[in-house]
Design an enzyme around this catalytic site. Structure first.
Site, mmCIF file in Angstrom:
data_model
loop_
_atom_site.group_PDB
_atom_site.id
_atom_site.type_symbol
_atom_site.label_atom_id
_atom_site.label_comp_id
_atom_site.label_asym_id
_atom_site.label_seq_id
_atom_site.Cartn_x
_atom_site.Cartn_y
_atom_site.Cartn_z
ATOM 1 N N ASP A 1 -10.227 79.612 -3.421
ATOM 2 C CA ASP A 1 -10.828 80.273 -2.262
ATOM 3 C C ASP A 1 -11.796 81.381 -2.646
ATOM 4 O O ASP A 1 -12.790 81.618 -1.954
ATOM 5 C CB ASP A 1 -9.726 80.845 -1.346
ATOM 6 C CG ASP A 1 -9.126 79.752 -0.454
ATOM 7 O OD1 ASP A 1 -9.389 78.565 -0.731
ATOM 8 O OD2 ASP A 1 -8.414 80.096 0.501
ATOM 9 N N ASN B 1 -11.678 74.799 1.560
ATOM 10 C CA ASN B 1 -10.736 74.946 2.677
ATOM 11 C C ASN B 1 -10.420 76.424 2.871
ATOM 12 O O ASN B 1 -9.312 76.787 3.253
ATOM 13 C CB ASN B 1 -9.462 74.137 2.399
ATOM 14 C CG ASN B 1 -8.642 73.907 3.667
ATOM 15 O OD1 ASN B 1 -9.082 74.228 4.773
ATOM 16 N ND2 ASN B 1 -7.445 73.377 3.513
ATOM 17 N N ASP C 1 1.932 83.935 7.294
ATOM 18 C CA ASP C 1 1.926 83.188 6.029
ATOM 19 C C ASP C 1 3.258 83.324 5.297
ATOM 20 O O ASP C 1 3.852 82.339 4.858
ATOM 21 C CB ASP C 1 0.787 83.671 5.125
ATOM 22 C CG ASP C 1 -0.558 83.167 5.622
ATOM 23 O OD1 ASP C 1 -0.577 82.411 6.622
ATOM 24 O OD2 ASP C 1 -1.586 83.528 5.024
ATOM 25 N N GLU D 1 -3.958 75.533 6.746
ATOM 26 C CA GLU D 1 -4.371 74.515 5.774
ATOM 27 C C GLU D 1 -3.904 73.118 6.203
ATOM 28 O O GLU D 1 -4.542 72.112 5.923
ATOM 29 C CB GLU D 1 -3.818 74.860 4.390
ATOM 30 C CG GLU D 1 -4.617 75.915 3.645
ATOM 31 C CD GLU D 1 -4.338 77.345 4.079
ATOM 32 O OE1 GLU D 1 -3.727 77.544 5.159
ATOM 33 O OE2 GLU D 1 -4.769 78.263 3.350
ATOM 34 N N HIS E 1 -1.224 75.150 -0.436
ATOM 35 C CA HIS E 1 -0.616 75.949 -1.503
ATOM 36 C C HIS E 1 0.739 76.530 -1.119
ATOM 37 O O HIS E 1 1.674 76.571 -1.914
ATOM 38 C CB HIS E 1 -1.576 77.069 -1.903
ATOM 39 C CG HIS E 1 -2.043 77.926 -0.754
ATOM 40 N ND1 HIS E 1 -2.202 79.284 -0.849
ATOM 41 C CD2 HIS E 1 -2.377 77.630 0.529
ATOM 42 C CE1 HIS E 1 -2.617 79.776 0.304
ATOM 43 N NE2 HIS E 1 -2.737 78.788 1.151
ATOM 44 N N ARG E 2 0.851 76.991 0.124
ATOM 45 C CA ARG E 2 2.093 77.676 0.493
ATOM 46 C C ARG E 2 3.267 76.701 0.625
ATOM 47 O O ARG E 2 4.403 77.058 0.359
ATOM 48 C CB ARG E 2 1.915 78.478 1.777
ATOM 49 C CG ARG E 2 0.871 79.548 1.626
ATOM 50 C CD ARG E 2 1.034 80.728 2.545
ATOM 51 N NE ARG E 2 -0.106 81.598 2.367
ATOM 52 C CZ ARG E 2 -0.291 82.397 1.318
ATOM 53 N NH1 ARG E 2 0.622 82.462 0.360
ATOM 54 N NH2 ARG E 2 -1.379 83.119 1.199
ATOM 55 N N LYS F 1 -5.303 77.270 -4.779
ATOM 56 C CA LYS F 1 -5.998 77.957 -3.683
ATOM 57 C C LYS F 1 -5.811 79.466 -3.784
ATOM 58 O O LYS F 1 -6.742 80.222 -3.497
ATOM 59 C CB LYS F 1 -5.464 77.441 -2.341
ATOM 60 C CG LYS F 1 -6.264 77.908 -1.143
ATOM 61 C CD LYS F 1 -5.852 77.107 0.082
ATOM 62 C CE LYS F 1 -6.932 77.095 1.144
ATOM 63 N NZ LYS F 1 -7.124 78.327 1.832
#
Ligand code: DC
Length: 677
Positions: A52, A94, A328, A356, A400-401, A439
């Site tokens: 990112d 993204n 998040d 995402e 990613h998370r 990311k």
């Protein structure tokens, strides 16, 4: 970074030590944009290095900003409010934190300075809404065209027909993404020359702490936004971006959530997990995750720039929480819920659906695979822990998370008592497409493996033994690469002992002298090369006379003993592929898969001959074959650790197989010994 199609986490049992967090994504991309809009140069320290931020740096470069690496810092020379390039097409991956603010900034710059920009991203970015921001910018008079579906990227930003109307308040919706408001606040100082610019929020503003980060960083760049509750924001007339000269990016508080959870789950019996990079002086709202983690049982201490976490209550306690302020980090709570007694409910998380991926759907699907009971609603999720854990391959949706928080499911052995039967000692967790962590946290898994300890079954090991020139080294290295495992070329240890001894004038008959050399080897494996006391010896080790000497050196029991611990120390998370003569028989007799490679002496002599020819070394096949057979005899007949198939080894005759076929055979055996659904 793991670039393999999947990464298998073996059952993990505890965690302890210290981790340093990468820079905050939210702060990094805001700082980059502000530096890019300011006049002069801003030196940015500890910037996050990830997908990112990379797209943001590339965009700034395309727009004519100075973007230079300066050691570990970045020097950004900004536009000072004047477009250096009037036309550009920017690819923003993204990265919502790049797409939204750049849309706002470039929309007003294009409108007022006759620019023309196109902003696009990956397909998922083209499904993430931006209509509310576009509507707000159009009220101002910006000229914005959706090139795909209305209200979604890609967008074209062009010159405006009329002067921008900055006198009227600009209204923006606050209940889909706070990034729309952030984008306006970051960009509108550009058009504040004549009037103060007012932004009014329609609806309840979500994710307020992220707007706080924006206001805080604007202040660092000389812009004092006046705030009236969370409804009205005024950018004073003639606001101008003033670079602070240099700025430090604090560690990412959302990334910290995985390690706070890790400490709460796995730092017990005197262990602690220290997290460096964020602390109680942080400007990031996701730090409020700590309160939620505490409510679930975490014992968290903090100071400036650090956190220290231990398990407090166990099992964890289920909670019901409005997570609007920590959207998040709240995903991490959903995984902590697997270790709690009762049902955890996370409310007010509708924004998960436009991140995402649709994170509510994704979390529900993947948590269920592990055996959890999950109820999902339009803006909530309820998670009850598994009665029985199931091994699962976790789909990560390029998010990613999802990848990071599901790694915590590997601590499932902690939910069973220590004296449980082996079968109940935990299940592995497969993370599909682990690369997606790039990311925001490219080294996430390495960082996790640096502080996590494996469960009772230990770190998985695959052994590949066989005679010289059987191709086992190439095979083992390829298998390790396919699985993201470490690779031990044990022959290199004997070769390095031979090389060192030779250079020190120690004879191959001097057992104590050789053992001393072996015990003192300063050997390192990295970048696919082998380093001896800092010198690249990869090529030296492959020489025929060193191989021949290694064969003699390795027959001495004291030498083998001296190298024993060194070999064991290579067994590190997430797994090891070890090749040699006695990997399966002596060094790792409990290995999860043992392979014994055979090939006829004629085939091996021919292979080695080809290898040597390609290096410009001429030899005769007959000599090579005689030499191989002599080495085979020595390896097979020596008193200690003779070469022979380990008990339970799979025999792979590769005389007629290509390397790819061999790799596939081993990976198939490995897959069939695994338990993924
Ligand atoms: O696999 P290689 O050719 O690089 O091995 C070099 C020598 O070291 C070989 O002659 C046998 C010895 N060796 C050993 O005795 N035990 C091992 N595990 C690996 C190699």
């Amino acid at each position: 970074m793991f670039t393999t199609p999947f990464l298998d986490l073996p059952p993990l049992a505890s965690a302890e030590g210290s981790v340093r967090l990468p820079g905050s994504k939210s702060i990094s991309n805001r700082v980059l944009l502000l530096a890019g809009l300011s006049a002069g140069t801003t030196v940015v320290h500890d910037l996050l290095d990830s997908d990112d931020t990379r797209v943001m740096l590339a965009a700034l470069r395309d727009l004519g900003c100075g973007v230079d690496a300066d050691g570990s810092a970045w020097r950004i020379t900004g536009l000072g409010g004047r477009l250096a390039t009037r036309e550009a097409s920017l690819f923003l991956g993204n990265a919502g934190t790049a797409m939204r603010p750049l849309t706002a900034a470039l929309a007003v710059l294009a409108a007022t300075q006759n620019g023309r920009f196109e902003l696009r991203g990956v397909p998922r970015m083209h499904e993430r809404p931006i209509g509310d921001l576009v509507d707000a910018l159009r009220q101002l008079g910006c000229n914005i065209t959706s090139l795909g579906q209305e209200g979604f990227p890609p967008l074209r930003l062009a010159a405006a027909d009329t002067r921008l109307n900055t006198a009227q308040p600009i209204r923006v919706r606050g209940d889909v993404s706070s990034q729309f408001l952030t984008a306006l606040l970051l960009a509108l100082p550009l058009v504040s020359a004549e009037h103060a610019v007012t932004v009014e929020v329609d609806g309840e503003l979500i994710s307020k702490p992220y707007v706080d980060i924006t206001l805080n960083l604007l202040a660092r760049f000389g812009i004092q936004v006046q705030r009236d509750g969370w409804q009205r924001f005024v950018i004073p007339q003639a606001s101008a971006y003033r670079s602070p000269g240099s700025i430090h990016v604090e560690g990412d508080a959302s990334s910290a959530s995985y390690f706070v959870a890790l400490g709460a789950i796995a730092a017990f019996d005197g262990r602690a997990l220290r997290i460096e990079g964020v602390g109680d002086d942080s400007i990031q709202g996701d730090l409020r995750f700590i309160d939620a983690a505490r409510a679930m049982g975490a014992d968290v201490r903090s100071g400036p720039g650090w956190l220290e976490v231990r398990r407090g209550a166990w099992p964890l306690k289920a909670i019901t929480l409005d997570c609007n302020h920590i959207p998040d980090a709240a995903m991490t709570l959903a995984v902590m819920a697997l270790y709690a007694t009762g049902t955890t409910r996370l409310d007010n998380i509708a924004s998960w659906r436009v991140k995402e991926t649709d994170r509510i759907a994704a979390m529900a699907t993947e948590l269920r695979k592990l055996g959890a009971t999950v109820v999902e609603g339009p803006d909530f999720i309820e998670v009850s822990p598994p009665a029985t854990w199931r091994a699962a391959a976790i789909h990560t949706y390029d998010d990613h998370r999802v990848a990071m928080c599901f790694s915590l499911a590997a601590f499932n052995p902690l939910t069973t008592s220590a004296d449980a039967a082996p079968a109940a000692r935990g299940v592995p967790v497969r993370i599909l497409d682990p690369r997606c962590v790039a990311k925001t946290f490219p080294d996430y898994f390495e960082t996790l493996f640096g502080v996590a300890q494996p469960g009772p079954a230990g770190v998985p090991v695959i052994t590949i033994d066989g005679p010289t020139a059987s191709g086992k080294g190439t095979l083992a290295s390829a298998v390790a690469q396919a699985l993201g495992y470490h690779f031990l070329d044990s022959g290199a240890l004997y070769r390095a002992t031979a090389l060192s001894a030779r250079e020190a004038g120690i004879a191959d008959t001097d057992e104590p002298g050789l053992a001393k050399v072996a015990a003192g080897l300063q050997l390192a494996f990295h970048d696919q090369r082998i380093w001896l006391a800092g010198r690249d010896v990869s090529d030296d080790l492959r020489q025929e006379h060193i191989g021949a000497m290694a064969s003699k050196v390795s027959a001495w029991p004291a030498v083998r003993q001296a190298l024993y611990e060194l070999q064991l120390s290579h067994r590190r998370l997430p797994g090891l592929v070890a090749d040699g003569r006695d990997m399966g028989t002596v060094i790792f007799p409990g290995a999860d898969l043992k392979v014994f490679v055979v090939a006829s002496a004629a085939v091996r002599a021919e292979r080695r001959h080809k290898q040597l020819i390609s290096k410009g070394i001429s030899t005769s096949i007959d000599d090579l074959r005689a030499d191989l057979e002599a080495r085979d005899a020595r390896d097979q007949n020596r008193a200690v650790s003779p070469l022979k198939p380990a008990e339970g080894a799979k025999v792979l005759d590769n005389s007629a197989l290509t390397i790819d076929e061999c790799v596939k055979a081993v990976l198939d055996w490995w897959a069939s010994s695994q338990t993924f659904g």
